[in-house]
Design a protein around this motif. Structure first.
Motif, short mmCIF file in Angstrom:
data_model
loop_
_atom_site.label_atom_id
_atom_site.label_comp_id
_atom_site.label_asym_id
_atom_site.label_seq_id
_atom_site.Cartn_x
_atom_site.Cartn_y
_atom_site.Cartn_z
N LYS A 241 -0.14 8.01 10.01
CA LYS A 241 0.51 8.47 11.24
C LYS A 241 -0.14 9.77 11.71
CE LYS A 241 5.30 8.84 12.80
NZ LYS A 241 5.47 10.19 13.28
N GLY A 242 -0.49 9.82 12.99
CA GLY A 242 -1.08 11.04 13.54
C GLY A 242 -2.59 10.99 13.66
N ILE A 243 -3.23 10.03 12.95
CA ILE A 243 -4.69 9.94 13.03
C ILE A 243 -5.07 9.08 14.24
CG2 ILE A 243 -6.71 8.90 11.89
CD1 ILE A 243 -5.78 10.11 9.35
N ARG A 244 -5.99 9.57 15.03
CA ARG A 244 -6.38 8.88 16.26
C ARG A 244 -7.77 8.25 16.12
NH1 ARG A 244 -2.02 8.88 17.24
NH2 ARG A 244 -0.69 10.42 18.23
N SER B 86 1.90 6.78 0.03
CA SER B 86 2.92 7.82 0.19
C SER B 86 2.67 8.95 -0.82
CB SER B 86 4.32 7.23 0.00
OG SER B 86 4.51 6.88 -1.35
N ALA B 87 1.78 8.69 -1.79
CA ALA B 87 1.56 9.69 -2.85
C ALA B 87 0.21 10.40 -2.74
CB ALA B 87 1.68 9.03 -4.22
N VAL B 88 -0.76 9.81 -2.05
CA VAL B 88 -2.11 10.39 -1.97
C VAL B 88 -2.46 10.67 -0.51
CG1 VAL B 88 -4.43 10.16 -2.97
CG2 VAL B 88 -2.67 8.51 -3.59
N PRO B 89 -2.97 11.86 -0.20
CA PRO B 89 -3.27 12.17 1.20
C PRO B 89 -4.58 11.56 1.72
CG PRO B 89 -3.66 14.11 -0.16
CD PRO B 89 -3.18 13.03 -1.08
N VAL B 90 -4.63 10.23 1.72
CA VAL B 90 -5.77 9.49 2.28
C VAL B 90 -5.42 9.20 3.74
CG1 VAL B 90 -6.91 7.23 2.20
CG2 VAL B 90 -6.51 8.50 0.08
N GLY B 91 -6.38 9.37 4.64
CA GLY B 91 -6.09 9.17 6.06
C GLY B 91 -6.27 7.74 6.53
N LEU B 92 -7.33 7.10 6.03
CA LEU B 92 -7.68 5.75 6.46
C LEU B 92 -8.06 4.95 5.22
CD1 LEU B 92 -10.09 7.00 9.26
CD2 LEU B 92 -7.99 5.73 9.74
N LEU B 93 -7.64 3.69 5.15
CA LEU B 93 -7.91 2.90 3.94
C LEU B 93 -8.15 1.44 4.34
CD1 LEU B 93 -6.93 3.32 0.52
CD2 LEU B 93 -5.63 1.40 1.40
N SER B 94 -9.28 0.91 3.90
CA SER B 94 -9.62 -0.49 4.23
C SER B 94 -9.27 -1.42 3.09
CB SER B 94 -11.13 -0.63 4.48
OG SER B 94 -11.57 0.27 5.46
N VAL B 95 -8.67 -2.56 3.41
CA VAL B 95 -8.39 -3.58 2.40
C VAL B 95 -8.76 -4.96 2.93
CG1 VAL B 95 -6.56 -2.39 1.08
CG2 VAL B 95 -5.96 -3.64 3.15
N SER B 96 -8.93 -5.91 2.02
CA SER B 96 -9.25 -7.26 2.46
C SER B 96 -8.32 -8.24 1.76
CB SER B 96 -10.71 -7.60 2.14
OG SER B 96 -10.80 -8.07 0.82
N LEU C 139 0.81 -1.23 0.00
CA LEU C 139 0.00 0.00 0.00
C LEU C 139 0.84 1.27 0.00
CD1 LEU C 139 -2.67 -1.10 2.66
CD2 LEU C 139 -2.89 -1.15 0.16
N GLY C 140 2.14 1.14 -0.10
CA GLY C 140 3.01 2.33 -0.05
C GLY C 140 2.96 2.99 1.32
N ALA C 141 2.81 2.17 2.36
CA ALA C 141 2.66 2.70 3.73
C ALA C 141 3.85 2.23 4.57
CB ALA C 141 1.35 2.19 4.33
N THR C 142 3.86 2.64 5.85
CA THR C 142 4.88 2.10 6.76
C THR C 142 4.20 1.06 7.66
OG1 THR C 142 4.44 3.79 8.41
CG2 THR C 142 6.15 4.28 6.78
N PRO C 143 4.96 0.08 8.18
CA PRO C 143 4.34 -0.98 8.97
C PRO C 143 3.54 -0.45 10.17
CG PRO C 143 6.62 -1.54 8.46
CD PRO C 143 6.40 -0.15 7.97
N GLU C 144 3.99 0.65 10.77
CA GLU C 144 3.27 1.19 11.95
C GLU C 144 1.88 1.69 11.57
OE1 GLU C 144 6.32 2.71 10.88
OE2 GLU C 144 7.24 0.97 11.85
#
Ligand code: PMP
Length: 391
Positions: free
Chosen positions: A220-223, A193-203, A62-67
């Motif tokens: 990161k930063g979203i609570r 890392s390229a699109v400013p989406v805050g939350l994303l669901s996948v299956s 997903l182009g994200a970090t593991p955290e």
């Protein structure tokens, strides 16, 4: 039982077979490599290492970090955690949530639930192709809006949303964007890392992993507030012992999808284009639902005047061809699809719809078989139909 080896399976949207490579990767984790990451002994440590390795694989997909990855029991749970967890945790900033009229049934029902909890939920209508215009969405945003949820693509009609434009429009507004990416993942590139989406669901199953596993990407930063309570696994956001073998399967599926997507998507698009071309030219009074171009590579969604999708599905079933009438999640109810109605179709038009979805094991011969059966079946049903105006 339908055997994909001998029958024609054109319903990948509702269930995909697990890729044999994924099954191979999972197998040891049921037996010799079992373990609970919460245990303090060496077996537990090994399970933790495996879990974290899988988190890194899904993050890379997903182009994200593991955290930023939380494993869940599927996309329904990821959607619940995203919307309910975000709304509850951030309600001091506002009480308004925006979704669209063409979301998956899980998001539609979470929207109803949030209304019962006292939030105001606005649903943005699509155009006739099921597409959401960013300006229309922007017009619904008020000072009280905290969250917008838009599916990346429709699991029913296959229309792809302009997620980049919607995300850019929301950038800097303080409104978080949640995206249900289930129908799009593995078919369209997704790069957090390229699109400013805050939350994303996948299956997992939608990329040929096992059913009953999914993940939520949380920038990161979203609570969020936890939605289910328990032992505090997954940073306290998703309690319950991790489904280690399932997660291993999802990670293997993500690695394969990352490698194969760029070749697989055009292959499926070619099968889809051939099916669309041949169905529309061989069958009079047939139409394509959804967007003609901005659609998933594997999805063809038709409507045939004067007949019911249900009768069509059953007749094709008798000929060994598996298709869907609309949304997999609502195909056992008689209500017409909310997505098709929102696109402006009449009830009888929505009922005359048929969804065909291709996948990793689809071949040209599947389109051949479909075309041998479908025109004759439509003609036969129309002969019996009081609704069809014979010319
Ligand atoms: N969102 C979309 C777009 C879907 O198609 C589905 C069903 N595959 C879900 C959410 C729910 O996923 P799950 O069944 O894994 O909970």
């Amino acid at each position: 039982m339908l055997s994909p080896a001998t029958e024609v399976y054109l319903d990948y949207q509702s269930a995909r077979p697990v890729d044999p490579r994924v099954v191979g990767a999972m197998q040891p984790y049921f037996t010799e490599r079992f373990g609970n990451p919460a245990s303090l002994h060496a077996v537990g440590d090994r399970a933790t290492e495996t879990l974290e390795r899988c988190r890194a694989d899904v993050a890379a997909f997903l182009g994200a970090t593991p955290e930023e990855i939380i494993f869940t029991s599927g996309a329904t749970e990821a959607n619940n955690l995203a919307l309910i967890g975000y709304a509850r945790r951030n309600k001091r900033s506002g009480g308004h949530v925006v979704i669209t009229e063409v979301e998956h049934i899980s998001v539609m029902n979470i929207g109803k639930f949030l209304e019962q909890e006292g939030f105001k939920v606005t649903k943005v209508p699509p155009d006739q192709y099921g597409r959401i215009k960013p300006e229309k969405l922007r017009a619904r945003i008020t000072d009280d809006t905290i969250l917008v949820s838009v599916g990346w693509a429709s699991n029913e009609i296959g229309t792809v949303q302009p997620i980049d434009a919607i995300a850019e429009m929301l950038r800097g507004t303080g409104v978080t964007l949640h995206v249900d990416a289930v129908a799009a993942q593995g078919q369209l590139p997704i790069d957090m890392s390229a699109v400013p989406v805050g939350l994303l669901s996948v299956s997992s199953n939608d990329i040929y992993g096992p059913q009953g596993v999914g993940a939520l990407y949380i920038r990161k930063g979203i609570r969020l507030a936890a939605v289910n309570m328990g032992g505090g696994q997954e940073r306290g956001l998703r309690s319950g012992t991790e489904n280690l073998a399932g997660i291993v399967g999802m990670a293997a599926a993500a690695r394969i999808a990352s490698k194969e997507m760029s070749a697989e998507a055009p292959r499926l698009a070619a099968l889809r284009d051939r099916a669309v071309r041949e169905v529309l030219s061989a069958i009079p009074d047939s139409h394509l639902n959804g967007h003609p171009v901005e659609r998933l590579p594997n999805n063809a969604h038709f409507r045939f005047d004067g007949i019911e999708g249900e009768s069509l599905l059953l007749s094709l079933r008798d000929e060994g061809i598996a298709v869907a009438t609309g949304s997999a999640c609502s195909s056992k109810t008689l209500a017409p699809s909310h997505t098709l109605i929102s696109c402006g179709l009449l009830h009888e038009e929505a009922h005359g719809s048929l969804e065909i979805t291709f996948g990793r094991f689809s071949e040209e011969s599947d389109v051949d078989r479909l075309m041998e059966s479908l025109p004759g079946v439509v003609q036969r049903l129309r002969r019996l139909s009081p609704l069809y105006r014979h010319k």
